[in-house]
Design a protein around this motif. Structure first.
Motif, PDB file in Angstrom:
ATOM      1  N   LYS A 158       0.840  -1.202   0.000  1.00 43.37           N
ATOM      2  CA  LYS A 158       0.000   0.000   0.000  1.00 43.37           C
ATOM      3  C   LYS A 158       0.872   1.248   0.000  1.00 43.37           C
ATOM      4  O   LYS A 158       0.443   2.314  -0.425  1.00 43.37           O
ATOM      5  CB  LYS A 158      -0.893   0.011   1.248  1.00 43.37           C
ATOM      6  CG  LYS A 158      -1.834  -1.183   1.362  1.00 43.37           C
ATOM      7  CD  LYS A 158      -3.123  -0.944   0.614  1.00 43.37           C
ATOM      8  CE  LYS A 158      -4.223  -1.911   1.081  1.00 43.37           C
ATOM      9  NZ  LYS A 158      -3.897  -3.316   0.760  1.00 43.37           N
ATOM     10  N   ILE A 159       2.085   1.121   0.532  1.00 44.05           N
ATOM     11  CA  ILE A 159       3.051   2.220   0.521  1.00 44.05           C
ATOM     12  C   ILE A 159       4.206   1.772  -0.367  1.00 44.05           C
ATOM     13  O   ILE A 159       4.761   0.693  -0.149  1.00 44.05           O
ATOM     14  CB  ILE A 159       3.583   2.515   1.949  1.00 44.05           C
ATOM     15  CG1 ILE A 159       2.424   2.814   2.910  1.00 44.05           C
ATOM     16  CG2 ILE A 159       4.575   3.663   1.931  1.00 44.05           C
ATOM     17  CD1 ILE A 159       2.841   2.896   4.366  1.00 44.05           C
ATOM     18  N   PRO A 160       4.540   2.567  -1.388  1.00 44.81           N
ATOM     19  CA  PRO A 160       5.610   2.125  -2.287  1.00 44.81           C
ATOM     20  C   PRO A 160       6.975   2.275  -1.624  1.00 44.81           C
ATOM     21  O   PRO A 160       7.449   3.388  -1.424  1.00 44.81           O
ATOM     22  CB  PRO A 160       5.469   3.072  -3.491  1.00 44.81           C
ATOM     23  CG  PRO A 160       4.823   4.307  -2.941  1.00 44.81           C
ATOM     24  CD  PRO A 160       4.016   3.910  -1.739  1.00 44.81           C
ATOM     25  N   VAL A 161       7.582   1.158  -1.274  1.00 49.93           N
ATOM     26  CA  VAL A 161       8.927   1.202  -0.675  1.00 49.93           C
ATOM     27  C   VAL A 161       9.825   0.185  -1.371  1.00 49.93           C
ATOM     28  O   VAL A 161       9.346  -0.823  -1.904  1.00 49.93           O
ATOM     29  CB  VAL A 161       8.910   0.867   0.840  1.00 49.93           C
ATOM     30  CG1 VAL A 161       8.201   1.939   1.647  1.00 49.93           C
ATOM     31  CG2 VAL A 161       8.306  -0.502   1.098  1.00 49.93           C
ATOM     32  N   LEU A 166      13.736  -1.849   3.036  1.00 50.35           N
ATOM     33  CA  LEU A 166      12.884  -2.235   4.165  1.00 50.35           C
ATOM     34  C   LEU A 166      13.510  -3.405   4.935  1.00 50.35           C
ATOM     35  O   LEU A 166      13.407  -3.481   6.161  1.00 50.35           O
ATOM     36  CB  LEU A 166      11.484  -2.612   3.668  1.00 50.35           C
ATOM     37  CG  LEU A 166      10.411  -2.827   4.737  1.00 50.35           C
ATOM     38  CD1 LEU A 166      10.171  -1.578   5.559  1.00 50.35           C
ATOM     39  CD2 LEU A 166       9.101  -3.317   4.116  1.00 50.35           C
ATOM     40  N   GLN A 193      11.644  -0.147  19.466  1.00 50.63           N
ATOM     41  CA  GLN A 193      11.987   0.149  18.078  1.00 50.63           C
ATOM     42  C   GLN A 193      11.656  -1.031  17.173  1.00 50.63           C
ATOM     43  O   GLN A 193      11.232  -0.855  16.034  1.00 50.63           O
ATOM     44  CB  GLN A 193      13.465   0.539  17.965  1.00 50.63           C
ATOM     45  CG  GLN A 193      13.817   1.849  18.665  1.00 50.63           C
ATOM     46  CD  GLN A 193      13.038   3.038  18.124  1.00 50.63           C
ATOM     47  OE1 GLN A 193      12.842   3.176  16.920  1.00 50.63           O
ATOM     48  NE2 GLN A 193      12.560   3.896  19.016  1.00 50.63           N
ATOM     49  N   LEU A 196       8.079  -0.855  16.493  1.00 49.53           N
ATOM     50  CA  LEU A 196       7.779   0.203  15.529  1.00 49.53           C
ATOM     51  C   LEU A 196       8.045  -0.284  14.107  1.00 49.53           C
ATOM     52  O   LEU A 196       7.296   0.034  13.179  1.00 49.53           O
ATOM     53  CB  LEU A 196       8.626   1.449  15.807  1.00 49.53           C
ATOM     54  CG  LEU A 196       8.079   2.470  16.805  1.00 49.53           C
ATOM     55  CD1 LEU A 196       8.962   3.707  16.803  1.00 49.53           C
ATOM     56  CD2 LEU A 196       6.646   2.852  16.471  1.00 49.53           C
ATOM     57  N   TYR A 197       9.130  -1.053  13.976  1.00 56.06           N
ATOM     58  CA  TYR A 197       9.444  -1.634  12.661  1.00 56.06           C
ATOM     59  C   TYR A 197       8.292  -2.528  12.217  1.00 56.06           C
ATOM     60  O   TYR A 197       7.843  -2.484  11.075  1.00 56.06           O
ATOM     61  CB  TYR A 197      10.742  -2.426  12.734  1.00 56.06           C
ATOM     62  CG  TYR A 197      11.102  -3.136  11.445  1.00 56.06           C
ATOM     63  CD1 TYR A 197      11.474  -2.412  10.316  1.00 56.06           C
ATOM     64  CD2 TYR A 197      11.069  -4.524  11.349  1.00 56.06           C
ATOM     65  CE1 TYR A 197      11.799  -3.046   9.134  1.00 56.06           C
ATOM     66  CE2 TYR A 197      11.395  -5.175  10.168  1.00 56.06           C
ATOM     67  CZ  TYR A 197      11.757  -4.433   9.058  1.00 56.06           C
ATOM     68  OH  TYR A 197      12.086  -5.062   7.887  1.00 56.06           O
ATOM     69  N   ASP A 199       5.199  -2.265  13.144  1.00 56.81           N
ATOM     70  CA  ASP A 199       4.078  -1.393  12.769  1.00 56.81           C
ATOM     71  C   ASP A 199       4.232  -0.885  11.333  1.00 56.81           C
ATOM     72  O   ASP A 199       3.258  -0.814  10.580  1.00 56.81           O
ATOM     73  CB  ASP A 199       3.988  -0.177  13.717  1.00 56.81           C
ATOM     74  CG  ASP A 199       3.525  -0.566  15.108  1.00 56.81           C
ATOM     75  OD1 ASP A 199       2.900  -1.637  15.247  1.00 56.81           O
ATOM     76  OD2 ASP A 199       3.797   0.196  16.062  1.00 56.81           O
ATOM     77  N   PHE A 200       5.461  -0.529  11.009  1.00 58.41           N
ATOM     78  CA  PHE A 200       5.704   0.018   9.667  1.00 58.41           C
ATOM     79  C   PHE A 200       5.462  -1.056   8.603  1.00 58.41           C
ATOM     80  O   PHE A 200       4.782  -0.816   7.598  1.00 58.41           O
ATOM     81  CB  PHE A 200       7.132   0.566   9.577  1.00 58.41           C
ATOM     82  CG  PHE A 200       7.442   1.239   8.272  1.00 58.41           C
ATOM     83  CD1 PHE A 200       6.487   1.997   7.604  1.00 58.41           C
ATOM     84  CD2 PHE A 200       8.708   1.135   7.711  1.00 58.41           C
ATOM     85  CE1 PHE A 200       6.779   2.632   6.401  1.00 58.41           C
ATOM     86  CE2 PHE A 200       9.010   1.766   6.506  1.00 58.41           C
ATOM     87  CZ  PHE A 200       8.037   2.508   5.852  1.00 58.41           C
ATOM     88  N   ALA A 203       1.869  -1.567   8.096  1.00 59.31           N
ATOM     89  CA  ALA A 203       1.262  -0.459   7.353  1.00 59.31           C
ATOM     90  C   ALA A 203       1.599  -0.544   5.863  1.00 59.31           C
ATOM     91  O   ALA A 203       0.757  -0.245   5.007  1.00 59.31           O
ATOM     92  CB  ALA A 203       1.726   0.882   7.927  1.00 59.31           C
ATOM     93  N   GLY A 207      -1.852  -1.240   4.996  1.00 60.55           N
ATOM     94  CA  GLY A 207      -2.360   0.133   5.063  1.00 60.55           C
ATOM     95  C   GLY A 207      -2.584   0.537   6.507  1.00 60.55           C
ATOM     96  O   GLY A 207      -2.541  -0.298   7.419  1.00 60.55           O
ATOM     97  N   ALA A 208      -2.821   1.846   6.704  1.00 61.63           N
ATOM     98  CA  ALA A 208      -2.969   2.348   8.078  1.00 61.63           C
ATOM     99  C   ALA A 208      -4.360   2.039   8.635  1.00 61.63           C
ATOM    100  O   ALA A 208      -5.313   1.953   7.880  1.00 61.63           O
ATOM    101  CB  ALA A 208      -2.720   3.846   8.109  1.00 61.63           C
TER     102      ALA A 208
END
Lengths: 208, 208
Positions: A158-161, A166, A193, A196-197, A199-200, A203, A207-208
DNA sequence: TGTACATCAGTGAACGCGCGTTCACTGATGTAC
DNA sequence: TGTACATCAGTGAACGCGCGTTCACTGATGTAC
């Protein structure tokens, strides 16, 4: 099963490596003297040089052992996560949860990453040691990238990375999290941390 | 304007600090000898001890200067971003872009973070040096947290995260990114990781 | 089973070099009167 | 303007300690025949 009677697996040798690793992570390689190691290990200097032809060989042995141990820990986490999960994304997220819990369960702050320590004393080491560190980081990248590629097949991002970036992010956050934890004297930072990774990554694919 | 005629700002002293910082980031503090510094600076040993009463004072001076420089760089980035933007979120995202570009423009890999280097040689330094590093990391956390709090007022987070941890993540990714860049000998990794941080912050406040 | 030899896991003493530190000293510049 | 003194920015020589490394040696265990 490893051959524990071979020279490489000698008990005294392992003991020296244990003591050396702890000392190096606290003071650095140059400031870790052979004298202090043999005093702690209860052998003489000649005993040390029986196991390692010089101090450089100690560095090689430390790095080899550290990389192998790290790889095993990571493989174990992913294996356990896979047992609990079929779906590649949820398997990955569970693995990160297990990883965070593991670092949170340590009695004090994480003892440190030898790759990070050595990278800031680069010029002290042979090309062999530098190559070991390089291969160690590459292994992490490949392991994470492989997993992320499998996830991306089922969950179009959903997020272009860049998935390789990553993948690298995990290692970067662990190394950075350890440093923050140490400097801030707060062992909670590293597991935070890692979460958090997680979570990212969630996402990116959900998606959020 | 700083008083450049004071002892602290002496040209020779600055030169020693420049040389020492570069050497420390390559080999560590213990392996950086006063002999090598004075040879490079073109002074005698006594000249060194005129500027620093002992090697420990060199460590203090290095850390003080590094923290001050880092704070100034960060403040400058946020100031420039603010000039271009009213909105707190877009100001933050622009700042991260500027930051990534800045690290990408370096001629080779980032020279390294003195806080990270010192944290892996902790036992070598006085409490004063450790406190300086602590305060340096705390400053980064507060600066980022303040910005993120302002963003959160306008953009209710779409992903529930601890904003303090999200603030710490920036510092962790920079330190980790530097390590990855150095070990992999690939200067692109650090700016990539900063851009990934930017992607994450955007997703947190705007959604995927 | 006995003997000869090899290997393992070290010991003990010595060596020299580089390290951080100290101390007495010095020429150039700055300040007080 | 001249003189006395203080401070600045170092010099040069010496010191002692800790460091990594070497070398000849040794007792215990393993292996070949």
């Amino acid at each position: 099963m490893l051959d524990m009677s071979s020279r490489k697996g000698s008990l005294t040798r392992e003991r020296i490596l244990d003591l050396a690793e702890a000392a190096v992570l606290e003071k650095g390689f140059a400031a870790t003297s052979i004298d202090e190691l043999i005093a702690a290990a209860g052998i003489t200097k000649s005993g040390f040089f029986y196991h390692f032809k010089d101090k450089g060989e100690l560095a090689v042995a430390l790095m080899e052992r550290y990389i192998a141990h790290n790889d095993a820990v990571l493989a174990d986490i992913f294996r356990r996560a896979d047992e609990l999960n079929e779906d590649p994304l949820h398997g990955f997220l569970v693995a990160m949860k297990l990883f965070a819990e593991m670092t949170a369960d340590l009695p004090s702050t994480h003892p440190g990453c030898l790759v990070a320590s050595f990278c800031y004393q680069d010029r002290l080491f042979s090309q062999e040691v530098r190559d070991l560190a390089h291969r160690g980081v590459l292994t992490w990248r490949k392991l994470f990238l492989e997993r992320l590629n499998r996830v991306a097949e089922h969950y179009p991002p959903k997020i272009p990375v860049d998935l390789e970036a990553l993948a690298d992010m995990a290692n970067a956050l662990v190394d950075g999290g350890i440093i923050q934890s140490r400097v801030m004297r707060d062992k909670a930072i590293l597991p935070q941390q890692i979460m958090l990774y997680r979570d990212f990554v969630r996402a990116v694919f959900l998606g959020a």
